[in-house]
Design a protein around this motif. Structure first.
Motif, PDB file in Angstrom:
ATOM      1  N   ILE A  52      10.499   9.876 -18.105  1.00  0.00           N
ATOM      2  CA  ILE A  52      10.202  11.100 -17.944  1.00  0.00           C
ATOM      3  C   ILE A  52      11.146  11.888 -16.969  1.00  0.00           C
ATOM      4  O   ILE A  52      11.377  12.948 -16.829  1.00  0.00           O
ATOM      5  N   ALA A  53      11.134  10.846 -15.778  1.00  0.00           N
ATOM      6  CA  ALA A  53      11.872  11.342 -14.693  1.00  0.00           C
ATOM      7  C   ALA A  53      13.444  11.575 -15.049  1.00  0.00           C
ATOM      8  O   ALA A  53      14.167  12.686 -14.733  1.00  0.00           O
ATOM      9  N   VAL A  54      13.922  10.786 -16.088  1.00  0.00           N
ATOM     10  CA  VAL A  54      15.440  11.028 -16.750  1.00  0.00           C
ATOM     11  C   VAL A  54      15.545  12.157 -17.473  1.00  0.00           C
ATOM     12  O   VAL A  54      16.512  13.171 -17.506  1.00  0.00           O
ATOM     13  N   PHE A  55      14.599  12.460 -18.391  1.00  0.00           N
ATOM     14  CA  PHE A  55      14.511  13.649 -19.192  1.00  0.00           C
ATOM     15  C   PHE A  55      14.306  14.740 -18.482  1.00  0.00           C
ATOM     16  O   PHE A  55      15.101  15.909 -18.609  1.00  0.00           O
ATOM     17  N   ALA A  56      13.541  14.943 -17.398  1.00  0.00           N
ATOM     18  CA  ALA A  56      13.382  16.193 -16.426  1.00  0.00           C
ATOM     19  C   ALA A  56      14.558  16.498 -15.677  1.00  0.00           C
ATOM     20  O   ALA A  56      15.355  17.635 -15.725  1.00  0.00           O
ATOM     21  N   GLY A  57      15.163  15.178 -15.227  1.00  0.00           N
ATOM     22  CA  GLY A  57      16.505  15.815 -14.340  1.00  0.00           C
ATOM     23  C   GLY A  57      17.549  15.958 -15.295  1.00  0.00           C
ATOM     24  O   GLY A  57      18.293  16.798 -14.992  1.00  0.00           O
ATOM     25  N   THR A  58      17.614  15.759 -16.529  1.00  0.00           N
ATOM     26  CA  THR A  58      18.541  16.176 -17.482  1.00  0.00           C
ATOM     27  C   THR A  58      18.363  17.782 -17.849  1.00  0.00           C
ATOM     28  O   THR A  58      19.382  18.459 -17.808  1.00  0.00           O
ATOM     29  N   VAL A  59      17.129  17.838 -18.069  1.00  0.00           N
ATOM     30  CA  VAL A  59      16.800  19.298 -18.497  1.00  0.00           C
ATOM     31  C   VAL A  59      17.255  20.145 -17.241  1.00  0.00           C
ATOM     32  O   VAL A  59      17.798  21.473 -17.184  1.00  0.00           O
ATOM     33  N   LEU A  60      16.863  19.859 -15.790  1.00  0.00           N
ATOM     34  CA  LEU A  60      17.018  20.678 -14.677  1.00  0.00           C
ATOM     35  C   LEU A  60      18.448  20.627 -14.344  1.00  0.00           C
ATOM     36  O   LEU A  60      18.961  21.699 -13.837  1.00  0.00           O
ATOM     37  N   ALA A  61      19.314  19.438 -14.506  1.00  0.00           N
ATOM     38  CA  ALA A  61      20.499  19.357 -14.040  1.00  0.00           C
ATOM     39  C   ALA A  61      21.712  18.698 -14.706  1.00  0.00           C
ATOM     40  O   ALA A  61      22.687  18.417 -14.105  1.00  0.00           O
ATOM     41  N   GLY A  62      21.584  18.519 -16.011  1.00  0.00           N
ATOM     42  CA  GLY A  62      22.240  17.838 -16.601  1.00  0.00           C
ATOM     43  C   GLY A  62      22.596  16.242 -16.305  1.00  0.00           C
ATOM     44  O   GLY A  62      21.587  15.708 -15.997  1.00  0.00           O
ATOM     45  N   ILE A  63      23.653  15.740 -16.541  1.00  0.00           N
ATOM     46  CA  ILE A  63      24.020  14.203 -16.280  1.00  0.00           C
ATOM     47  C   ILE A  63      23.740  14.256 -14.834  1.00  0.00           C
ATOM     48  O   ILE A  63      23.096  13.175 -14.663  1.00  0.00           O
ATOM     49  N   LEU A  64      24.065  15.046 -13.877  1.00  0.00           N
ATOM     50  CA  LEU A  64      23.686  14.691 -12.396  1.00  0.00           C
ATOM     51  C   LEU A  64      22.367  14.646 -12.275  1.00  0.00           C
ATOM     52  O   LEU A  64      21.770  13.708 -11.699  1.00  0.00           O
ATOM     53  N   GLY A  65      21.455  15.515 -12.796  1.00  0.00           N
ATOM     54  CA  GLY A  65      20.053  15.212 -12.648  1.00  0.00           C
ATOM     55  C   GLY A  65      19.777  13.894 -13.481  1.00  0.00           C
ATOM     56  O   GLY A  65      18.498  13.217 -12.666  1.00  0.00           O
ATOM     57  N   ALA A  66      20.146  13.410 -14.505  1.00  0.00           N
ATOM     58  CA  ALA A  66      19.940  12.081 -15.086  1.00  0.00           C
ATOM     59  C   ALA A  66      19.995  11.040 -13.987  1.00  0.00           C
ATOM     60  O   ALA A  66      19.305   9.960 -14.018  1.00  0.00           O
ATOM     61  N   VAL A  67      21.350  11.031 -13.365  1.00  0.00           N
ATOM     62  CA  VAL A  67      21.628   9.965 -12.455  1.00  0.00           C
ATOM     63  C   VAL A  67      20.760  10.100 -11.274  1.00  0.00           C
ATOM     64  O   VAL A  67      20.438   8.917 -10.867  1.00  0.00           O
ATOM     65  N   VAL A  68      20.516  11.239 -10.512  1.00  0.00           N
ATOM     66  CA  VAL A  68      19.876  11.193  -9.246  1.00  0.00           C
ATOM     67  C   VAL A  68      17.991  11.029  -9.671  1.00  0.00           C
ATOM     68  O   VAL A  68      17.519  10.596  -8.444  1.00  0.00           O
ATOM     69  N   ALA A  69      17.742  11.271 -10.684  1.00  0.00           N
ATOM     70  CA  ALA A  69      16.159  11.381 -11.027  1.00  0.00           C
ATOM     71  C   ALA A  69      15.651  10.143 -10.591  1.00  0.00           C
ATOM     72  O   ALA A  69      14.553  10.341  -9.827  1.00  0.00           O
ATOM     73  N   VAL A  70      15.940   9.122 -10.839  1.00  0.00           N
ATOM     74  CA  VAL A  70      15.238   7.710 -10.736  1.00  0.00           C
ATOM     75  C   VAL A  70      15.206   7.433  -9.156  1.00  0.00           C
ATOM     76  O   VAL A  70      14.133   7.181  -8.780  1.00  0.00           O
ATOM     77  N   PRO A  71      16.254   7.414  -8.806  1.00  0.00           N
ATOM     78  CA  PRO A  71      16.285   7.045  -7.045  1.00  0.00           C
ATOM     79  C   PRO A  71      15.340   8.149  -6.286  1.00  0.00           C
ATOM     80  O   PRO A  71      14.495   7.700  -5.388  1.00  0.00           O
ATOM     81  N   LEU A  72      15.324   9.126  -6.723  1.00  0.00           N
ATOM     82  CA  LEU A  72      14.774  10.456  -5.976  1.00  0.00           C
ATOM     83  C   LEU A  72      13.135  10.022  -6.161  1.00  0.00           C
ATOM     84  O   LEU A  72      12.386  10.014  -5.175  1.00  0.00           O
ATOM     85  N   VAL A  73      12.858   9.849  -7.683  1.00  0.00           N
ATOM     86  CA  VAL A  73      11.535   9.698  -7.737  1.00  0.00           C
ATOM     87  C   VAL A  73      10.923   8.459  -7.095  1.00  0.00           C
ATOM     88  O   VAL A  73       9.714   8.295  -6.550  1.00  0.00           O
ATOM     89  N   ALA A  74      11.778   7.138  -7.079  1.00  0.00           N
ATOM     90  CA  ALA A  74      11.319   6.009  -6.242  1.00  0.00           C
ATOM     91  C   ALA A  74      11.311   6.185  -4.891  1.00  0.00           C
ATOM     92  O   ALA A  74      10.020   5.794  -4.310  1.00  0.00           O
ATOM     93  N   VAL A  75      11.842   6.972  -4.317  1.00  0.00           N
ATOM     94  CA  VAL A  75      12.052   7.273  -2.889  1.00  0.00           C
ATOM     95  C   VAL A  75      10.897   8.126  -2.520  1.00  0.00           C
ATOM     96  O   VAL A  75      10.342   7.868  -1.587  1.00  0.00           O
ATOM     97  N   VAL A  76      10.525   9.190  -3.133  1.00  0.00           N
ATOM     98  CA  VAL A  76       9.623  10.065  -3.128  1.00  0.00           C
ATOM     99  C   VAL A  76       7.912   9.263  -3.048  1.00  0.00           C
ATOM    100  O   VAL A  76       7.259   9.362  -2.288  1.00  0.00           O
ATOM    101  N   TRP A  77       8.191   8.340  -4.166  1.00  0.00           N
ATOM    102  CA  TRP A  77       6.670   7.640  -4.180  1.00  0.00           C
ATOM    103  C   TRP A  77       6.688   6.756  -3.253  1.00  0.00           C
ATOM    104  O   TRP A  77       5.651   6.462  -2.468  1.00  0.00           O
ATOM    105  N   THR A  78       7.692   6.049  -2.548  1.00  0.00           N
ATOM    106  CA  THR A  78       7.692   5.275  -1.467  1.00  0.00           C
ATOM    107  C   THR A  78       7.123   5.868  -0.397  1.00  0.00           C
ATOM    108  O   THR A  78       6.384   5.409   0.448  1.00  0.00           O
ATOM    109  N   VAL A  79       7.768   7.077  -0.038  1.00  0.00           N
ATOM    110  CA  VAL A  79       7.464   7.747   1.096  1.00  0.00           C
ATOM    111  C   VAL A  79       5.951   8.229   1.173  1.00  0.00           C
ATOM    112  O   VAL A  79       5.329   8.178   2.164  1.00  0.00           O
ATOM    113  N   PHE A  80       5.681   8.639  -0.109  1.00  0.00           N
ATOM    114  CA  PHE A  80       4.332   9.210  -0.062  1.00  0.00           C
ATOM    115  C   PHE A  80       3.051   8.126  -0.163  1.00  0.00           C
ATOM    116  O   PHE A  80       2.230   8.244   0.698  1.00  0.00           O
TER     117      PHE A  80
END
Length: 401
Positions: free
Chosen positions: A315-343
């Motif tokens: 879901i993170a990769v798909f959403a990142g791709t829709v929002l920002a293309g390949i860049l979104g696909a690359v950064v989606a997983v680490p961002l989701v992981a960091v947000v979940w850890t911080v939360f």
């Protein structure tokens, strides 16, 4: 006088409360995404700088034991330049020596693929007329969109300039993050109210532990995939084994879709050069490398630092791709992981080991009777030393379900 009570069911009250909170959350996330999109180049540069920092800071810490910190920083970056430059030189030399031969073989391979399509079983074959019609349709599309394609090509010069600016800013930030990131983070923390510093240190340290673990783990796994792919292609005698291995290495940075795309390209080249059997072996071999990555390398290297459920990753990769293309696909997983850890950390859990010297989350951060402790800074580029107890303690991020 008895106060009149609203005749509203409890379930409706609860639903209304969750609804406005969900609306506020969506609005807040939308504003963050919108603001990030307005400064996309800056975001990319800082993100790249953090990735480079997570890779070079441990090396700088090693050099720091025998030399001053500024010299250790420069030497660690030069080490990366030498390794990357040597890799690119090797790839360019391989391409220059085999490109002409591969061009003819690739054309032959495409003809073979077209022949296979015309003789598929179960009545699924594609006729020559259909292929010709598709080719003509493709040519017509190119003709109709020639002006658009030309304008995009003209814009590429600006894109190259922007890319150079991003790289320059990323390198500039990396130098300071590696050299004095702990002091930068400490200065930032001390601008906040005292009652909020403890919880922020704890959350930021956990987030950096997850991000740096993901970045370093991804780099190590990518190089491992590239080396294994190079060995496989070299044994099979596939031309351009080195560039294809680098393609597999790059594909490892794009979750879910990067590795399959690299596998398809490598298989097509193997088909063009060595035939169907070799192409099949290459496909199976790279698929096995992917299984080795998912079931052995990732658990071994990353542990549970970035343990996200496959559904969350998809879901993170798909959403990142829709929002920002390949860049979104690359950064989606680490961002989701960091947000979940911080939360999770702010909520009171400890999904990753606490930085050294950080107070336990069971302590109230706002308790005036608890003296404020100033532990080793545990934020971006400053939590490297503060989180060195991660593997020693065997801890890791909690697995999302």
């Amino acid at each position: 006088m008895v106060e009149a009570r609203e005749n509203v069911p409890q379930w409706l009250r609860t639903s209304a409360g969750w609804s406005w909170r969900l609306v506020a959350l969506v609005v807040g996330l939308s504003l963050v995404v919108y603001a990030t999109a307005q400064v996309e180049l800056v975001f990319v540069a800082v993100f790249l700088a953090l990735v480079l920092t997570s890779v070079f800071r441990p090396l700088a810490n090693v050099y720091d034991r025998v030399m001053p910190r500024p010299l250790a920083t420069v030497l660690s970056l030069l080490t990366g330049v030498v390794v990357f430059g040597g890799l690119m030189t090797f790839v360019v030399a391989s391409v220059a020596g085999q490109w002409t031969e591969l061009a003819g073989q690739f054309d032959t391979g495409l003809q073979q693929i077209l022949e296979y399509l015309q003789h598929l079983p179960f009545g699924l074959s594609v006729t020559g007329d259909q292929l010709n019609e598709w080719v003509q349709a493709g040519g017509q599309w190119l003709s109709d969109n020639a002006e658009t394609l030309a304008s995009r090509a003209a814009e590429s010069a600006g894109s190259v300039l922007e890319a150079l600016m991003v790289i320059a800013l990323a390198i500039f930030c990396t130098i300071f993050f590696v050299n004095s990131g702990d002091r930068i983070w400490s200065w930032f923390v001390h601008q906040l109210p005292v009652r909020n510093r403890r919880r922020l240190r704890e959350a930021a340290g956990a987030g950096w532990y997850t991000f740096s673990g993901f970045a370093r783990g991804t780099v190590i796994i990518a190089f491992s995939d590239g080396i294994l792919a190079f060995v496989l292609l070299s044994i099979l005698g596939v031309p351009l084994a080195a560039p294809l291995a680098v393609l597999v290495l790059i594909g490892a940075f794009i979750p879910l879709i990067g590795a399959p795309l690299a596998m398809i390209i490598a298989a097509v080249v193997a088909l063009a050069a060595e035939g169907v059997v070799t192409a099949l072996i290459v496909t199976i071999g790279i698929a096995l490398i992917g299984q080795l990555e998912g079931h052995v390398l990732q658990p071994l290297i990353m542990g549970k630092q970035v343990s996200l459920h496959p559904v969350v990753v998809a879901i993170a990769v798909f959403a990142g791709t829709v929002l920002a293309g390949i860049l979104g696909a690359v950064v989606a997983v680490p961002l989701v992981a960091v947000v979940w850890t911080v939360f999770s950390t702010l909520r009171g859990d400890q999904p990753v080991p606490l930085p050294r010297g950080a107070p336990d989350s069971s302590d109230s951060p706002g308790d005036p009777e608890t003296p404020e402790v100033d532990p080793v800074p545990a934020g971006p580029a400053g939590a490297e030393e503060s989180a060195t107890g991660d593997r020693a303690t065997g801890g890791g991020a909690g697995k999302t379900t």
